[in-house]
Scaffold this motif. Sequence first.
Motif, PDB file in Angstrom:
ATOM      1  N   GLY A  98       0.825  -1.205   0.000  1.00  0.00           N
ATOM      2  CA  GLY A  98       0.000   0.000   0.000  1.00  0.00           C
ATOM      3  C   GLY A  98       0.858   1.252   0.000  1.00  0.00           C
ATOM      4  O   GLY A  98       1.990   1.247  -0.467  1.00  0.00           O
ATOM      5  N   ASN A  99       0.333   2.315   0.558  1.00  0.00           N
ATOM      6  CA  ASN A  99       1.026   3.609   0.550  1.00  0.00           C
ATOM      7  C   ASN A  99       2.199   3.596   1.533  1.00  0.00           C
ATOM      8  O   ASN A  99       2.012   3.644   2.742  1.00  0.00           O
ATOM      9  CB  ASN A  99       0.010   4.706   0.920  1.00  0.00           C
ATOM     10  CG  ASN A  99       0.653   6.077   0.867  1.00  0.00           C
ATOM     11  OD1 ASN A  99       1.875   6.197   0.882  1.00  0.00           O
ATOM     12  ND2 ASN A  99      -0.176   7.098   0.790  1.00  0.00           N
ATOM     13  N   THR A 100       3.394   3.548   0.982  1.00  0.00           N
ATOM     14  CA  THR A 100       4.566   3.387   1.839  1.00  0.00           C
ATOM     15  C   THR A 100       4.795   4.594   2.739  1.00  0.00           C
ATOM     16  O   THR A 100       5.292   4.442   3.844  1.00  0.00           O
ATOM     17  CB  THR A 100       5.833   3.189   0.993  1.00  0.00           C
ATOM     18  OG1 THR A 100       6.035   4.334   0.192  1.00  0.00           O
ATOM     19  CG2 THR A 100       5.718   1.946   0.155  1.00  0.00           C
ATOM     20  N   THR A 101       4.455   5.808   2.282  1.00  0.00           N
ATOM     21  CA  THR A 101       4.738   6.976   3.121  1.00  0.00           C
ATOM     22  C   THR A 101       3.853   6.968   4.361  1.00  0.00           C
ATOM     23  O   THR A 101       4.106   7.680   5.314  1.00  0.00           O
ATOM     24  CB  THR A 101       4.539   8.300   2.364  1.00  0.00           C
ATOM     25  OG1 THR A 101       3.171   8.370   1.929  1.00  0.00           O
ATOM     26  CG2 THR A 101       5.455   8.403   1.168  1.00  0.00           C
ATOM     27  N   ALA A 102       2.807   6.160   4.367  1.00  0.00           N
ATOM     28  CA  ALA A 102       1.933   6.108   5.540  1.00  0.00           C
ATOM     29  C   ALA A 102       2.412   5.086   6.567  1.00  0.00           C
ATOM     30  O   ALA A 102       1.860   5.013   7.652  1.00  0.00           O
ATOM     31  CB  ALA A 102       0.503   5.779   5.120  1.00  0.00           C
ATOM     32  N   LEU A 103       3.410   4.299   6.199  1.00  0.00           N
ATOM     33  CA  LEU A 103       3.906   3.292   7.145  1.00  0.00           C
ATOM     34  C   LEU A 103       4.921   3.916   8.103  1.00  0.00           C
ATOM     35  O   LEU A 103       5.802   4.662   7.688  1.00  0.00           O
ATOM     36  CB  LEU A 103       4.588   2.143   6.390  1.00  0.00           C
ATOM     37  CG  LEU A 103       3.712   1.228   5.525  1.00  0.00           C
ATOM     38  CD1 LEU A 103       4.594   0.211   4.802  1.00  0.00           C
ATOM     39  CD2 LEU A 103       2.661   0.519   6.371  1.00  0.00           C
TER      40      LEU A 103
HETATM   41  C1  LIG Z   1       0.305   8.485   0.941  1.00  0.00           C
HETATM   42  O1  LIG Z   1      -0.213   8.968   2.173  1.00  0.00           O
HETATM   43  C2  LIG Z   1       0.199  10.266   2.486  1.00  0.00           C
HETATM   44  C3  LIG Z   1      -0.238  10.635   3.903  1.00  0.00           C
HETATM   45  O2  LIG Z   1      -1.127   9.685   4.398  1.00  0.00           O
HETATM   46  C4  LIG Z   1      -0.358  11.243   1.444  1.00  0.00           C
HETATM   47  O3  LIG Z   1       0.049  12.571   1.731  1.00  0.00           O
HETATM   48  C5  LIG Z   1       0.156  10.836   0.081  1.00  0.00           C
HETATM   49  O4  LIG Z   1      -0.368  11.635  -0.908  1.00  0.00           O
HETATM   50  C6  LIG Z   1      -0.134   9.368  -0.209  1.00  0.00           C
HETATM   51  N1  LIG Z   1       0.567   8.961  -1.426  1.00  0.00           N
HETATM   52  C7  LIG Z   1      -0.014   8.218  -2.354  1.00  0.00           C
HETATM   53  C8  LIG Z   1       0.850   7.863  -3.537  1.00  0.00           C
HETATM   54  O5  LIG Z   1      -1.151   7.825  -2.258  1.00  0.00           O
END
Ligand SMILES: *[C@@H]1O[C@H](CO)[C@@H](O)[C@H](O)[C@H]1NC(C)=O
Length: 479
Positions: A98-103
Motif C-alpha cells: 500500500g502507501n509506503t509513506t503512511a507506514l
Molecule cells: C500516501 O499517504 C500520504 C499521507 O497519508 C499522502 O500525503 C500521500 O499523498 C499518499 N501517497 C499516495 C501515492 O497515495
Amino acid sequence: MPSVRHTILSLATLLSLFTSAVAQTAYANDFVDPDHFLTKNLGNHTYAAQTTAAAWAKTLAAKGPWSVINKSATPPSGDKHDFMSWAPYWWPDCSNAGNTTALTPEQTWVTCTYVNRDGQFNPDVRLVNNVGDFQDFAEAVFYNAIAWAMDVDNKATFEANVVKFINAYFLDSATAMNPNLNFAQMQRGPTGQVGSRTGVLDLKAMSKVASAVLILRKGKSAAWTADIDNRFIEWSKEYITWLENAELAIEEKESNNNHGTFYFNQLAALKLIVNDAPGAKAVIDEYFNGIYLAQISANGEQPLEAARTRPYHYRAYNLAAMITNARLSIYADPSSTVWNKTTTAGATIKTALDFAMTIPATTSGEANYVEELYPNIAAVASVYGDADGKLLSFLKKGDPKFIAQPYMLWNQPFAELETSGLPPTNTAKAHAAPSTSKSKSSVTPDATSDATGLRVGSGWLVTVVTCTLALAVNVLGSL
Ligand SMILES: *[C@@H]1O[C@H](CO)[C@@H](O)[C@H](O)[C@H]1NC(C)=O
Ligand SMILES: *[C@@H]1O[C@H](CO)[C@@H](O)[C@H](O)[C@H]1NC(C)=O
Ligand SMILES: *[C@@H]1O[C@H](CO)[C@@H](O)[C@H](O)[C@H]1NC(C)=O
Ligand SMILES: *[C@@H]1O[C@H](CO)[C@@H](O)[C@H](O)[C@H]1NC(C)=O
C-alpha cells in the motif's frame, strides 16, 4: 662523523614514531595466552606497543559500559535483553504494502518485503548497534585486562573496568544479554523476523573476552571475585548450550568458510571461560580435522575466501580466525601440533600467509584493508620464525609504525632487535626483559608504581618527544 649522522637520523625516526599515536583499531580476532602477560617477560622492543595498548585501554573504557538493551528497536520476542542486529544489505520493497509513506518505520520492518542489495549499506541498521557495541566492549575488556597485567599506573582502575563492563553486559539483571543469538542479522519483513546463521559471527570476539577473563583469573585480580567468576561461568554455560544446539548455530558451524572458522573460535573460547580445557581442545580438533582440511590449496590460496567480493580482506580475515583457533588449541593442550597441521592439499597456516602476502590489496581495489594482514604476519613470524627476515621487511615497508601496534606485545618472539622508544616510566622494571628468567610477580601489588610513573597518552608522548629533542640537541651540540 657518519655514525653521528646515523644517530640523528635514528632520532628523527623515533620522533616521527611518537609524534602521532597509533589510532585505535580492532584486529579481526585473536586469543592471547594469559601467561604471556603474567610472566612479565615483554622485551624492550615492545615499549611503544605497551604504551599504545594502555592508551587504547583508556580510550575504550571511556566509551563504556555497554548493554544490549541500548537499542531503539525491540526484537520480535518483545525483550530488549535479546541481542539483535539487522542484516546490513537488505532493503524494504513496499510496493505490495500500500502507501509506503503512511507506514511507520516499525510497520515497514515487519510489513514490507526485504530484498538483498549486496554491498549497499542500509543506514537504518544503525538504529540497532548491538554488534558495534559488542566489538567495543570486547576491545575494552581485552586492553583493560592487558593494561592491568602490565602494571600501568592506577592498575586497579583497569581491572575494575573489566569487571564493570562484564557485569553490565552479561550479569546485571537490568542490562544483561540473554544467552542466545536468536535475532542476530535479521533480514526483516514478514519472513525475516528471525536471525540468520551468519549472525552468530557477531560474537566472534568472545575469544578476546576469554583472554581478558583468563588474565584476571590466573593473575588473581582482586576485582575479579569468585562471585563474578561463577556468575560469568553460569552465563557462558547457558550460551554454550545455545551455540551447540540452536539450529542457527549449527548451520553456522557447518559453513565451510571463515564463518565456520570463527564459530570454533567462539565456542572454544567459551569452553576455556567455563574451565573446560579438554572441551576446548575437542572443539578445535573438530575444526582442524574438519572444514580446515579444504580451506587452503597447495599454493596457499584460500579458495572459499578468494571467491568473495573482497578477497584480500577475506583471506586476512580467515587467517586471523585460523591463527586464533591454533592458539586456543595450544593453550588448551600445549602438546597440540596444529601449527604443522596440513590441509588435504598439503598446506599449513604459514602457506596461506605466504600466499596472501603475494597479492597486494590494490589488485582487488582494497587499499583500505591493507593493514588487516599485518597482525597475521607478526603471528606467523612469532610461531614459525622469520629466518630470512622477509616477514619483518614486508611489515616495515607496509607499516613503518608497526612496532607501536599492540599486536607486537603478544606476537613474540619477533622483531626483537627493533628499537621502540623509551621505556614507559614505571613499567620498565617489570617489562624489560633483562634476563631470560621469568619472574612471576603479577600477583603482588606493583611496588614500582609512583605518582610520577607512566602517563599514558599525550603526557607521556610529550615527555618522549621532549627527551628525544633534548638528545638530538645534545648530539648536534657535540658535532
Ligand atoms: C500516501 O499517504 C500520504 C499521507 O497519508 C499522502 O500525503 C500521500 O499523498 C499518499 N501517497 C499516495 C501515492 O497515495
Ligand atoms: C632494556 O632496557 C633497560 C632499561 O632501559 C636497559 O637497562 C637494558 O639494557 C635494555 N636491554 C636491552 C637488551 O636492550
Ligand atoms: C548503555 O548501557 C549502559 C549499561 O546500562 C549504560 O551505562 C549506558 O549509558 C548506555 N549507553 C547508551 C548510549 O545508552
Ligand atoms: C613443526 O614440526 C617440526 C618437526 O616436528 C618442529 O620442529 C616444529 O617446531 C613444528 N613447528 C611448529 C610451528 O609447531
